[in-house]
Design a protein around this motif. Sequence first.
Motif, PDB file in Angstrom:
ATOM      1  N   ALA A   1       0.831  -1.208   0.000  1.00 25.98           N
ATOM      2  CA  ALA A   1       0.000   0.000   0.000  1.00 25.98           C
ATOM      3  C   ALA A   1       0.866   1.258   0.000  1.00 25.98           C
ATOM      4  N   GLU A   2       1.960   1.216   0.756  1.00 25.98           N
ATOM      5  CA  GLU A   2       2.861   2.379   0.795  1.00 25.98           C
ATOM      6  C   GLU A   2       3.507   2.611  -0.563  1.00 25.98           C
ATOM      7  N   TRP A   3       3.931   1.531  -1.216  1.00 27.11           N
ATOM      8  CA  TRP A   3       4.525   1.673  -2.550  1.00 27.11           C
ATOM      9  C   TRP A   3       3.550   2.300  -3.517  1.00 27.11           C
ATOM     10  N   MET A   4       2.301   1.827  -3.413  1.00 31.00           N
ATOM     11  CA  MET A   4       1.309   2.252  -4.402  1.00 31.00           C
ATOM     12  C   MET A   4       1.025   3.747  -4.317  1.00 31.00           C
ATOM     13  N   LYS A   5       1.246   4.316  -3.125  1.00 33.00           N
ATOM     14  CA  LYS A   5       1.040   5.766  -2.984  1.00 33.00           C
ATOM     15  C   LYS A   5       2.040   6.536  -3.834  1.00 33.00           C
ATOM     16  N   ALA A   6       3.203   5.931  -4.046  1.00 30.86           N
ATOM     17  CA  ALA A   6       4.265   6.635  -4.777  1.00 30.86           C
ATOM     18  C   ALA A   6       4.145   6.470  -6.288  1.00 30.86           C
ATOM     19  N   VAL A   7       3.299   5.533  -6.731  1.00 34.46           N
ATOM     20  CA  VAL A   7       3.187   5.243  -8.168  1.00 34.46           C
ATOM     21  C   VAL A   7       1.921   5.885  -8.710  1.00 34.46           C
ATOM     22  N   SER A   8       2.047   6.609  -9.807  1.00 36.18           N
ATOM     23  CA  SER A   8       0.891   7.250 -10.428  1.00 36.18           C
ATOM     24  C   SER A   8       0.378   6.367 -11.570  1.00 36.18           C
ATOM     25  N   VAL A   9      -0.853   5.885 -11.430  1.00 40.57           N
ATOM     26  CA  VAL A   9      -1.446   4.995 -12.439  1.00 40.57           C
ATOM     27  C   VAL A   9      -2.660   5.707 -13.041  1.00 40.57           C
ATOM     28  N   THR A  10      -2.606   5.991 -14.330  1.00 39.76           N
ATOM     29  CA  THR A  10      -3.685   6.772 -14.947  1.00 39.76           C
ATOM     30  C   THR A  10      -4.869   5.909 -15.360  1.00 39.76           C
ATOM     31  N   ASP A  11      -4.645   4.618 -15.581  1.00 39.41           N
ATOM     32  CA  ASP A  11      -5.734   3.770 -16.066  1.00 39.41           C
ATOM     33  C   ASP A  11      -6.228   2.859 -14.937  1.00 39.41           C
ATOM     34  N   ARG A  12      -5.784   1.627 -14.906  1.00 35.14           N
ATOM     35  CA  ARG A  12      -6.311   0.699 -13.898  1.00 35.14           C
ATOM     36  C   ARG A  12      -5.199  -0.117 -13.244  1.00 35.14           C
ATOM     37  N   ARG A  13      -5.567  -0.724 -12.126  1.00 35.32           N
ATOM     38  CA  ARG A  13      -4.652  -1.609 -11.401  1.00 35.32           C
ATOM     39  C   ARG A  13      -5.240  -3.010 -11.444  1.00 35.32           C
ATOM     40  N   LEU A  14      -4.597  -3.895 -12.167  1.00 36.61           N
ATOM     41  CA  LEU A  14      -5.096  -5.257 -12.317  1.00 36.61           C
ATOM     42  C   LEU A  14      -4.143  -6.228 -11.625  1.00 36.61           C
ATOM     43  N   ALA A  15      -4.699  -7.290 -11.049  1.00 34.92           N
ATOM     44  CA  ALA A  15      -3.860  -8.244 -10.325  1.00 34.92           C
ATOM     45  C   ALA A  15      -4.374  -9.660 -10.507  1.00 34.92           C
ATOM     46  N   VAL A  16      -3.449 -10.608 -10.427  1.00 32.86           N
ATOM     47  CA  VAL A  16      -3.794 -12.030 -10.342  1.00 32.86           C
ATOM     48  C   VAL A  16      -3.060 -12.604  -9.135  1.00 32.86           C
ATOM     49  N   LEU A  17      -3.471 -13.761  -8.692  1.00 38.83           N
ATOM     50  CA  LEU A  17      -2.861 -14.380  -7.516  1.00 38.83           C
ATOM     51  C   LEU A  17      -1.765 -15.360  -7.917  1.00 38.83           C
ATOM     52  N   GLY A  18      -0.827 -15.562  -6.983  1.00 33.90           N
ATOM     53  CA  GLY A  18       0.218 -16.563  -7.168  1.00 33.90           C
ATOM     54  C   GLY A  18       0.008 -17.749  -6.253  1.00 33.90           C
ATOM     55  N   ASN A  19       0.923 -18.692  -6.314  1.00 31.72           N
ATOM     56  CA  ASN A  19       0.765 -19.915  -5.527  1.00 31.72           C
ATOM     57  C   ASN A  19       0.950 -19.679  -4.035  1.00 31.72           C
ATOM     58  N   HIS A  20       1.555 -18.560  -3.654  1.00 32.25           N
ATOM     59  CA  HIS A  20       1.707 -18.244  -2.233  1.00 32.25           C
ATOM     60  C   HIS A  20       0.563 -17.387  -1.706  1.00 32.25           C
ATOM     61  N   ASP A  21      -0.312 -16.941  -2.580  1.00 34.94           N
ATOM     62  CA  ASP A  21      -1.383 -16.032  -2.150  1.00 34.94           C
ATOM     63  C   ASP A  21      -2.647 -16.824  -1.824  1.00 34.94           C
ATOM     64  N   PRO A  22      -3.158 -16.669  -0.595  1.00 32.55           N
ATOM     65  CA  PRO A  22      -4.415 -17.348  -0.264  1.00 32.55           C
ATOM     66  C   PRO A  22      -5.600 -16.635  -0.896  1.00 32.55           C
ATOM     67  N   ALA A  23      -6.751 -17.292  -0.861  1.00 27.23           N
ATOM     68  CA  ALA A  23      -7.965 -16.701  -1.461  1.00 27.23           C
ATOM     69  C   ALA A  23      -8.297 -15.354  -0.825  1.00 27.23           C
ATOM     70  N   ASP A  24      -7.976 -15.205   0.463  1.00 33.46           N
ATOM     71  CA  ASP A  24      -8.293 -13.941   1.146  1.00 33.46           C
ATOM     72  C   ASP A  24      -7.493 -12.760   0.606  1.00 33.46           C
ATOM     73  N   MET A  25      -6.466 -13.042  -0.181  1.00 34.05           N
ATOM     74  CA  MET A  25      -5.693 -11.948  -0.761  1.00 34.05           C
ATOM     75  C   MET A  25      -6.547 -11.126  -1.738  1.00 34.05           C
ATOM     76  N   VAL A  26      -7.593 -11.735  -2.279  1.00 33.07           N
ATOM     77  CA  VAL A  26      -8.465 -11.006  -3.213  1.00 33.07           C
ATOM     78  C   VAL A  26      -9.026  -9.756  -2.531  1.00 33.07           C
TER      79      VAL A  26
END
Length: 296
Positions: free
Chosen positions: A160-185
């Motif tokens: 979250a702290e990193w994301m404050k420093a990055v300017s994104v004009t369109d969208r932020r899209l994500a997928v999960l990895g094998n270490h990410d539990p379902a609650d990461m959504v």
Amino acid sequence: MTTTILRIDAGRNTPSAANSGKNHYSAPRQVWAERRRAMGAQGAQFGPDEPRSLWQNRIFSAGLLAFYTGTRLVRLDGRGRRNALDIQLVSRSISFPDLPKSFDGYRILHLSDTHLDCLPELVPVAARLLAGIEVDLLALTGDIHGHHRAPLSASTGPLAEWMKAVSVTDRRLAVLGNHDPADMVGALEELGFELLLNESTLLSRGKEHIVLTGLDDVHRFFTPHALRALSQSPEGFRIALVHSAEVADHAAAAGYSLYLCGHTHGGQICLPSGRPIITHLLVVGTPVSVSGGRGT
Ligand SMILES: [Fe+2]
């Protein structure tokens, strides 16, 4: 950890059919989450070829532990940590003849395998690296988390702290990895990310669009829904977001122009020449056709 800025250019452009659109979501997230938790509880590894048993996983983990212990005994672990902290922001410019003209120069910040709970020292290093970055799209391809016993906040807080420093004009899209539990959504949605779980979404500019298809992790949580999402996505210039490279051939066969993934960490363990000893990939599969309805 992977940090790459991609700038995509239209070469000899062939305009595609235009459709402004919304997310092509399919089955309820709850169904997906219950199935994923059930797969995780089994402890097996569901790859694209065949499931690995719990015992195979344990043997692999024991091998890794033995290797790590060996590196500590010969005092190589410190060098490994220094290498892990020596991250770079890589810029690449890629041209595609069929990219819609209005997306010429589109900039994507690709982040992957941050595992922020595993290596907290990485947080200030990456924060300096990402400060002031301006991009059109932020693509996060999984393994935000590391240890399954660590709280998710240990990973999502620094993110979250990193994301404050990055300017994104369109969208932020994500997928999960094998270490990410379902609650990461839910945790990532709170940070403004849209999760793609075996589904596609359209990015529109004027009357033109490109298609982004995101898959749930295919290294440990593969289901046929992943291949269906690739083969049944909307028409247009298509980009796949997947945690690992294991279905890259399937995406290529389905007509995808770009496949963004992580997981291999540039070779989990490399010789001094940079040649990877372990990539931690189960298989790079032979493309197969998958029919049937959509689903997560
Ligand atoms: Fe991974």
